[in-house]
Scaffold this motif. Structure first.
Motif, mmCIF file in Angstrom:
data_model
loop_
_atom_site.group_PDB
_atom_site.id
_atom_site.type_symbol
_atom_site.label_atom_id
_atom_site.label_comp_id
_atom_site.label_asym_id
_atom_site.label_seq_id
_atom_site.Cartn_x
_atom_site.Cartn_y
_atom_site.Cartn_z
ATOM 1 N N ALA A 71 24.479 56.038 9.167
ATOM 2 C CA ALA A 71 25.400 56.628 8.174
ATOM 3 C C ALA A 71 26.434 55.647 7.614
ATOM 4 O O ALA A 71 26.665 55.626 6.406
ATOM 5 C CB ALA A 71 26.079 57.865 8.757
ATOM 6 N N PRO A 72 27.086 54.814 8.453
ATOM 7 C CA PRO A 72 28.103 53.920 7.882
ATOM 8 C C PRO A 72 27.552 52.703 7.156
ATOM 9 O O PRO A 72 28.322 51.958 6.536
ATOM 10 C CB PRO A 72 28.906 53.473 9.113
ATOM 11 N N MET A 73 26.225 52.497 7.203
ATOM 12 C CA MET A 73 25.676 51.274 6.598
ATOM 13 C C MET A 73 25.724 51.344 5.073
ATOM 14 O O MET A 73 25.673 52.416 4.480
ATOM 15 C CB MET A 73 24.228 51.072 7.051
ATOM 16 N N LYS A 74 25.763 50.159 4.447
ATOM 17 C CA LYS A 74 25.736 50.090 2.982
ATOM 18 C C LYS A 74 24.396 50.621 2.485
ATOM 19 O O LYS A 74 23.366 50.419 3.127
ATOM 20 C CB LYS A 74 25.911 48.639 2.516
ATOM 21 N N ILE A 75 24.414 51.267 1.332
ATOM 22 C CA ILE A 75 23.190 51.898 0.812
ATOM 23 C C ILE A 75 22.059 50.875 0.661
ATOM 24 O O ILE A 75 20.887 51.177 0.899
ATOM 25 C CB ILE A 75 23.476 52.651 -0.513
ATOM 26 N N GLY A 76 22.424 49.636 0.320
ATOM 27 C CA GLY A 76 21.409 48.591 0.153
ATOM 28 C C GLY A 76 20.733 48.199 1.456
ATOM 29 O O GLY A 76 19.677 47.579 1.448
ATOM 30 N N ASP A 77 21.333 48.570 2.577
ATOM 31 C CA ASP A 77 20.734 48.240 3.871
ATOM 32 C C ASP A 77 19.761 49.305 4.353
ATOM 33 O O ASP A 77 19.128 49.141 5.397
ATOM 34 C CB ASP A 77 21.823 48.047 4.943
ATOM 35 N N LEU A 78 19.655 50.410 3.587
ATOM 36 C CA LEU A 78 18.701 51.449 3.995
ATOM 37 C C LEU A 78 17.284 50.955 3.751
ATOM 38 O O LEU A 78 16.969 50.412 2.681
ATOM 39 C CB LEU A 78 18.947 52.747 3.205
ATOM 40 N N TYR A 79 16.417 51.146 4.712
ATOM 41 C CA TYR A 79 15.024 50.766 4.587
ATOM 42 C C TYR A 79 14.430 51.417 3.334
ATOM 43 O O TYR A 79 14.648 52.597 3.086
ATOM 44 C CB TYR A 79 14.262 51.211 5.842
ATOM 45 N N GLY A 80 13.735 50.658 2.521
ATOM 46 C CA GLY A 80 13.099 51.217 1.325
ATOM 47 C C GLY A 80 13.917 51.068 0.057
ATOM 48 O O GLY A 80 13.413 51.315 -1.036
ATOM 49 N N VAL A 81 15.181 50.685 0.191
ATOM 50 C CA VAL A 81 16.032 50.527 -0.993
ATOM 51 C C VAL A 81 16.044 49.051 -1.409
ATOM 52 O O VAL A 81 16.557 48.207 -0.680
ATOM 53 C CB VAL A 81 17.472 51.003 -0.714
ATOM 54 N N GLY A 82 15.467 48.779 -2.567
ATOM 55 C CA GLY A 82 15.478 47.413 -3.105
ATOM 56 C C GLY A 82 16.706 47.220 -3.983
ATOM 57 O O GLY A 82 17.543 48.113 -4.100
ATOM 58 N N ARG A 83 16.767 46.063 -4.631
ATOM 59 C CA ARG A 83 17.959 45.745 -5.406
ATOM 60 C C ARG A 83 18.200 46.738 -6.543
ATOM 61 O O ARG A 83 19.307 47.228 -6.742
ATOM 62 C CB ARG A 83 17.837 44.323 -5.973
ATOM 63 N N LYS A 84 17.117 47.068 -7.275
ATOM 64 C CA LYS A 84 17.276 47.942 -8.437
ATOM 65 C C LYS A 84 17.726 49.344 -8.031
ATOM 66 O O LYS A 84 18.642 49.917 -8.629
ATOM 67 C CB LYS A 84 15.951 48.033 -9.209
ATOM 68 N N THR A 85 17.074 49.865 -7.002
ATOM 69 C CA THR A 85 17.426 51.214 -6.531
ATOM 70 C C THR A 85 18.860 51.220 -5.997
ATOM 71 O O THR A 85 19.608 52.177 -6.211
ATOM 72 C CB THR A 85 16.454 51.660 -5.425
#
Ligand code: DCP
Ligand code: MG
Ligand code: MG
Length: 357
Positions: free
Chosen positions: A179-193
């Motif tokens: 939960a506290p991680m940056k959205i970009g660190d979520l598995y499956g989220v690339g730069r554009k997303t």
């Protein structure tokens, strides 16, 4: 107990760690594998660097000229893929022997389903320690292990375990862990997303967890629903066994790096036909098809899918082509492409000696 225990094992600073095996004198000193820095004028990128170099801000993908400006007295080494592939194969063969089910995801990382090998979380920690010790003793490399009850959590735990560590996240801790991680660190989220999500106000994984899944569906389709599940720590995807002991594959390096899908599709056809020739010669059928995409910056991705047992070349071509279109990152160029089938079984009765003549 129906709970799964999944490990993600990822080698630490892999290419440089491989170099350290054959050049022990560089151990502990800042070292880089990548293009020739040519005294700061070199083009190309840092493929990876060891942790002493990372202390100076160097990292994978950074222009080699910038790395050189930041740390001119680091040790700069050229790339030797054949050697890293050979080390990788040894690592994977060893790691596979510890798993009930095994999925290699790149040159230096693999998921291990060890649900039947360990009884509880404590057993999982001990088992991870054993694997780390064996990899270090037999191959001479450090690695990190993320432990969770899904691939998603194992992968994200491994990032926190690095370097040379183990991180276990229990089922009930999973959602709170990410939960506290940056959205970009979520598995499956690339730069554009990441940019799109941030723009919509989702800065952390926890923010996305609270989103309305229907909104995500409207904006991103089923991919959005999947990300919303991930943000809630939910991932039911299975380990897809690939590159098992018995596998047959072919690779092709393009004459010039290419971003044209026609080139990739033509290569897939050619490689698939070569592969099916081998498969038929061996009298086998296959279940899993894997493609390998190696980009011009030398980063590499493996993607797999399993189907019903088959010995039809069209199944290889169709799956490999779809995996290519789903995973090829636009704007990049391919240096090399590979097609491999695995989970092979004998479908023709084994011939007896004598029948051959
Ligand atoms: N690699 C590359 N280009 C990148 C990232 C990685 O060529 N942009 C190569 C070099 C790495 C190997 O792939 O050694 C494995 O990638 P990882 O992301 O696992 O990175 P490392 O193993 O180098 O470091 P870490 O300790 O963070 O896993
Ligand atoms: Mg690694
Ligand atoms: Mg890796």
């Amino acid at each position: 107990m129906i709970m799964r225990i999944i490990f993600l094992v990822d080698m630490d600073y892999f290419y440089v760690a491989c170099e350290e095996i054959r050049r022990p004198e560089i151990r502990g000193k800042p070292a880089v594998v990548g293009s020739d820095p040519k005294g700061g004028k070199g083009r190309g990128v840092v493929m990876t660097c060891n942790y002493p170099a990372r202390k100076f801000g160097l990292h994978s993908g950074m222009p080699i000229s910038m790395a050189y400006r930041m740390k001119p007295d680091a040790i700069y080494l050229p790339v030797d893929f054949d050697y890293y592939d050979a080390v990788s194969k040894k690592v994977m063969d060893l790691a596979r022997s510890f798993a009930d089910r095994f999925e290699q995801v790149s040159v230096d990382e693999a998921y291990l389903d060890v649900s039947k090998k360990v009884k509880d979380y404590e057993g999982a920690l001990e088992y991870a320690k054993l694997i780390k010790d064996e990899v270090r003793e037999r191959i001479g490399l450090p690695c990190s292990v993320g432990i969770g009850t899904s691939k998603l959590i194992a992968k994200m735990a491994c990032e926190k375990a690095k370097p040379d560590g183990i991180k276990l996240v229990k089922e009930e801790e999973s959602k709170g862990f990410i939960a506290p991680m940056k959205i970009g660190d979520l598995y499956g989220v690339g730069r554009k997303t990441r940019e799109q999500l941030e723009h919509l106000g989702y800065k952390t994984v926890g923010d996305l967890a609270k989103a309305n899944p229907m909104d995500m569906m409207d904006r991103f389709g089923t991919y959005g629903v999947l990300l919303h599940k991930y943000a809630n720590g939910i991932d039911e995807s299975d380990i897809i066994e690939n590159y098992t002991v018995m596998s047959i594959g072919r690779e092709l390096t393009f004459d010039a790096d290419t971003d044209r899908s026609e080139d990739a599709v033509a290569a897939i056809r050619k490689l698939s036909n070569e592969v099916i020739g081998e498969v038929n010669k061996a009298g086998m059928s296959f279940k899993t098809i894997t493609i390998k995409l190696r980009y011009s910056d030398f980063s590499e991705h493996l993607k797999s899918r399993s189907i019903k047992n088959s010995n039809n070349v069209n199944d290889i071509i169709n799956v490999a082509t779809e995996l290519y279109f789903r995973n090829f990152e636009k704007g990049r160029k391919l240096r090399k492409i590979g097609v491999r089938v695995s989970n092979l079984i004998k479908y023709r009765g084994q011939k007896k000696i004598g029948e051959f003549s």
